[in-house]
Scaffold this active site. Structure first.
Site, PDB file in Angstrom:
ATOM      1  N   ASP A  10       7.335   2.261  -1.607  1.00  0.00           N
ATOM      2  CA  ASP A  10       7.255   3.703  -1.323  1.00  0.00           C
ATOM      3  C   ASP A  10       6.297   3.956  -0.152  1.00  0.00           C
ATOM      4  O   ASP A  10       6.553   4.810   0.701  1.00  0.00           O
ATOM      5  CB  ASP A  10       6.783   4.483  -2.553  1.00  0.00           C
ATOM      6  CG  ASP A  10       7.953   4.973  -3.415  1.00  0.00           C
ATOM      7  OD1 ASP A  10       9.050   4.389  -3.298  1.00  0.00           O
ATOM      8  OD2 ASP A  10       7.777   5.913  -4.208  1.00  0.00           O
ATOM      9  N   ASP A  41      -4.351  -4.590  -2.832  1.00  0.00           N
ATOM     10  CA  ASP A  41      -5.106  -3.433  -2.319  1.00  0.00           C
ATOM     11  C   ASP A  41      -5.303  -3.539  -0.805  1.00  0.00           C
ATOM     12  O   ASP A  41      -5.122  -2.567  -0.071  1.00  0.00           O
ATOM     13  CB  ASP A  41      -6.451  -3.253  -3.055  1.00  0.00           C
ATOM     14  CG  ASP A  41      -7.117  -4.552  -3.443  1.00  0.00           C
ATOM     15  OD1 ASP A  41      -6.506  -5.622  -3.259  1.00  0.00           O
ATOM     16  OD2 ASP A  41      -8.266  -4.524  -3.922  1.00  0.00           O
ATOM     17  N   LYS A  58      -2.338  -9.849  -7.102  1.00  0.00           N
ATOM     18  CA  LYS A  58      -3.750  -9.582  -7.400  1.00  0.00           C
ATOM     19  C   LYS A  58      -4.279 -10.862  -8.064  1.00  0.00           C
ATOM     20  O   LYS A  58      -4.821 -10.844  -9.187  1.00  0.00           O
ATOM     21  CB  LYS A  58      -3.863  -8.342  -8.309  1.00  0.00           C
ATOM     22  CG  LYS A  58      -5.270  -7.805  -8.453  1.00  0.00           C
ATOM     23  CD  LYS A  58      -5.789  -7.069  -7.231  1.00  0.00           C
ATOM     24  CE  LYS A  58      -7.260  -6.714  -7.410  1.00  0.00           C
ATOM     25  NZ  LYS A  58      -7.883  -6.129  -6.219  1.00  0.00           N
ATOM     26  N   TYR A 118       7.138  -4.302 -15.602  1.00  0.00           N
ATOM     27  CA  TYR A 118       8.198  -3.488 -16.192  1.00  0.00           C
ATOM     28  C   TYR A 118       8.963  -4.210 -17.300  1.00  0.00           C
ATOM     29  O   TYR A 118       9.742  -3.580 -18.019  1.00  0.00           O
ATOM     30  CB  TYR A 118       9.168  -2.994 -15.115  1.00  0.00           C
ATOM     31  CG  TYR A 118       8.579  -1.956 -14.169  1.00  0.00           C
ATOM     32  CD1 TYR A 118       7.389  -1.304 -14.462  1.00  0.00           C
ATOM     33  CD2 TYR A 118       9.232  -1.621 -12.996  1.00  0.00           C
ATOM     34  CE1 TYR A 118       6.863  -0.355 -13.602  1.00  0.00           C
ATOM     35  CE2 TYR A 118       8.709  -0.667 -12.123  1.00  0.00           C
ATOM     36  CZ  TYR A 118       7.523  -0.041 -12.427  1.00  0.00           C
ATOM     37  OH  TYR A 118       7.010   0.903 -11.575  1.00  0.00           O
ATOM     38  N   ASP A 131       7.409  -1.811  -6.412  1.00  0.00           N
ATOM     39  CA  ASP A 131       7.822  -0.415  -6.580  1.00  0.00           C
ATOM     40  C   ASP A 131       6.868   0.488  -5.795  1.00  0.00           C
ATOM     41  O   ASP A 131       7.276   1.362  -5.025  1.00  0.00           O
ATOM     42  CB  ASP A 131       7.789  -0.082  -8.078  1.00  0.00           C
ATOM     43  CG  ASP A 131       8.454   1.242  -8.398  1.00  0.00           C
ATOM     44  OD1 ASP A 131       9.060   1.835  -7.503  1.00  0.00           O
ATOM     45  OD2 ASP A 131       8.356   1.682  -9.560  1.00  0.00           O
TER      46      ASP A 131
HETATM   47  P1  ATP Z   1      11.084   7.668  -9.111  1.00  0.00           P
HETATM   48  O1  ATP Z   1       9.823   7.336  -9.835  1.00  0.00           O
HETATM   49  O2  ATP Z   1      12.240   7.980  -9.990  1.00  0.00           O
HETATM   50  O3  ATP Z   1      11.418   6.704  -8.015  1.00  0.00           O
HETATM   51  P2  ATP Z   1       9.513   9.514  -7.609  1.00  0.00           P
HETATM   52  O4  ATP Z   1       8.550  10.054  -8.580  1.00  0.00           O
HETATM   53  O5  ATP Z   1       9.084   8.434  -6.675  1.00  0.00           O
HETATM   54  O6  ATP Z   1      10.835   9.055  -8.380  1.00  0.00           O
HETATM   55  P3  ATP Z   1      11.275  10.986  -5.970  1.00  0.00           P
HETATM   56  O7  ATP Z   1      12.299  11.606  -6.826  1.00  0.00           O
HETATM   57  O8  ATP Z   1      11.689   9.753  -5.261  1.00  0.00           O
HETATM   58  O9  ATP Z   1       9.978  10.748  -6.804  1.00  0.00           O
HETATM   59  O10 ATP Z   1      10.828  12.044  -4.925  1.00  0.00           O
HETATM   60  C1  ATP Z   1       9.522  12.243  -4.421  1.00  0.00           C
HETATM   61  C2  ATP Z   1       9.601  13.372  -3.388  1.00  0.00           C
HETATM   62  O11 ATP Z   1      10.164  12.846  -2.182  1.00  0.00           O
HETATM   63  C3  ATP Z   1      10.542  14.478  -3.835  1.00  0.00           C
HETATM   64  O12 ATP Z   1       9.850  15.470  -4.482  1.00  0.00           O
HETATM   65  C4  ATP Z   1      11.189  14.949  -2.560  1.00  0.00           C
HETATM   66  O13 ATP Z   1      10.435  16.015  -2.019  1.00  0.00           O
HETATM   67  C5  ATP Z   1      11.110  13.750  -1.642  1.00  0.00           C
HETATM   68  N1  ATP Z   1      12.408  13.069  -1.528  1.00  0.00           N
HETATM   69  C6  ATP Z   1      12.843  12.012  -2.252  1.00  0.00           C
HETATM   70  N2  ATP Z   1      14.070  11.670  -1.889  1.00  0.00           N
HETATM   71  C7  ATP Z   1      14.433  12.529  -0.914  1.00  0.00           C
HETATM   72  C8  ATP Z   1      15.603  12.683  -0.125  1.00  0.00           C
HETATM   73  N3  ATP Z   1      16.668  11.894  -0.259  1.00  0.00           N
HETATM   74  N4  ATP Z   1      15.643  13.688   0.779  1.00  0.00           N
HETATM   75  C9  ATP Z   1      14.582  14.495   0.948  1.00  0.00           C
HETATM   76  N5  ATP Z   1      13.457  14.393   0.235  1.00  0.00           N
HETATM   77  C10 ATP Z   1      13.368  13.423  -0.686  1.00  0.00           C
END
Ligand code: ATP
Length: 369
Positions: free
Chosen positions: A260, A232, A200, A145, A256
């Protein structure tokens, strides 16, 4: 500061942001205020940043917001960025806020706890509360980043971004990981204090360097076991044996993505807290983004941001030797645990039907329960 000085004043810069950001941020402020009532004095002031801010004034992180974040004792954030609000190069304007604040406050360690709490079902059926309890320490100021806004696009044919790994940047984040491991009780599986270096390194020279510097740095911590994983394979380990991890350190982009995945194992993004820390500044927001699909509906899970608020109190408490503040952070985690166990006031993502506001109210009610 000693225990008598329990009325210390702290200025918190609040940046609600975009999408569900303002909703979850308001919930966290409400809970943090309730938890710190009677101990330390926290003052909250709101500042604008993110995609809506960019649309309004042409700047995703205006100078007055930047100064306020620099001057504050800590920053509490909702989320920033909207998919359709783009810079001319196609990147999201709102995301630039996070990148800029990390650089200007030198927030080099992004600490993301992955902890399965009682009352939350993990999709990993073999693991219950207590089995999944590890922490990501994601390098937060360099890595892939660092190329943001600095990549090349040649003749609309060739694009490149350069990954930056420095010795100093790697050493300091690995030290943070090792120091965190020293404060913890080790991995749930065997109680061993362990730092897992994820990279990696078998393919890229930059990652091989990251691994070597991490290993050299960890030599100063003989009480901490060193563990290695290629990214991976790590995705498989996190699903098959999450209980073997204690602290995981990795480059920015990898952290990042992997964090997730970690969030998905503990109830989803709505449960994943995050704190970004440097030597002088702290910035706290959930791991999730702005979730535009559910924004404005009042159904976002506020617990990740509330738990990030608790991390903010931990950080402030330890930085200022303010025990009541540290206890307030612990009180919030206990209250969140109560709400999850009782199960009536959780949002749709956790199979409940409560609104964001009802969930936050329930956490406040559980603070003294
Ligand atoms: P970023 O790249 O900005 O981190 P992202 O692409 O990972 O964002 P998010 O906005 O984090 O995407 O959300 C992914 C999905 O997870 C959303 O569409 C939503 O359905 C779910 N989600 C995220 N945060 C919440 C929350 N606090 N409560 C309920 N659902 C959520």
């Amino acid at each position: 500061m000693d225990g008598n000085n329990n009325k210390k004043q702290y200025m918190i810069a609040v940046v609600p942001g975009d999408g569900i950001g303002p909703e979850v941020c308001a919930a966290a402020v409400q809970v943090v205020k309730a938890a710190t009532r009677g101990c330390s004095q926290l003052t909250f002031s709101e500042f604008e940043a993110g995609a809506n801010c960019y649309e309004r004034c042409g700047d995703a992180f205006p100078v007055d917001s930047q100064q306020a974040c620099l001057d504050a004792d800590a920053v509490l954030h909702g989320a920033a960025g909207l998919p359709g609000v783009l810079y001319p190069d196609g990147t999201e304007a709102g995301q630039d806020f996070s990148m800029k604040i990390r650089a200007s406050l030198d927030l080099y360690a992004n600490v993301r706890p992955i902890r399965l709490i009682e009352g939350v079902d993990s999709p990993l059926k073999r693991f219950g509360p207590g089995d999944i309890d590890y922490v990501f320490v994601r390098e937060n100021t360099e890595g892939m980043y660092a190329a943001r806004s600095g990549g090349n696009l040649l003749h609309d044919e060739i694009a490149s971004d350069t990954m930056i790994i420095t010795r100093a940047g790697t050493e300091r984040v690995v030290r943070k990981a090792a120091e965190l491991a020293r404060q913890r009780n080790g991995a749930p599986r065997d109680g061993k204090r362990r730092v897992t270096i994820v990279d990696k390194s078998n393919v890229l020279r930059s990652f091989a360097f990251f691994r070597r510097v991490a290993e050299e740095t960890l030599a100063d911590y003989p009480d901490i076991e060193i563990d290695y994983a290629i990214v991976d394979a790590m995705t498989v380990h996190m699903v098959e044996r999450p209980d073997s991890f204690d602290v995981i350190v990795c480059e920015n982009l990898l952290g990042d993505i992997l964090s997730d995945l970690g969030a998905a194992t503990i109830g989803g993004l709505g449960m994943a807290a995050s704190g970004e820390m440097g030597d002088r500044h702290g910035y706290f927001q959930a791991s999730h983004g702005t979730a535009p699909d559910i924004a404005g509906k009042g159904i976002a899970n506020p617990l990740a941001t509330i738990l990030s608020g608790a991390m903010m109190l931990d950080w402030l408490g330890s930085r200022h030797d303010d025990a009541p503040l540290t206890r307030a952070g612990e009180k919030i985690r206990t209250a969140v645990g109560r709400v999850l166990t009782e199960g009536q006031s959780v949002t749709g993502d956790l199979a409940g039907s409560a609104s964001t506001v009802q969930c936050a109210d329930a956490v406040c009610a559980a603070l003294d329960g």
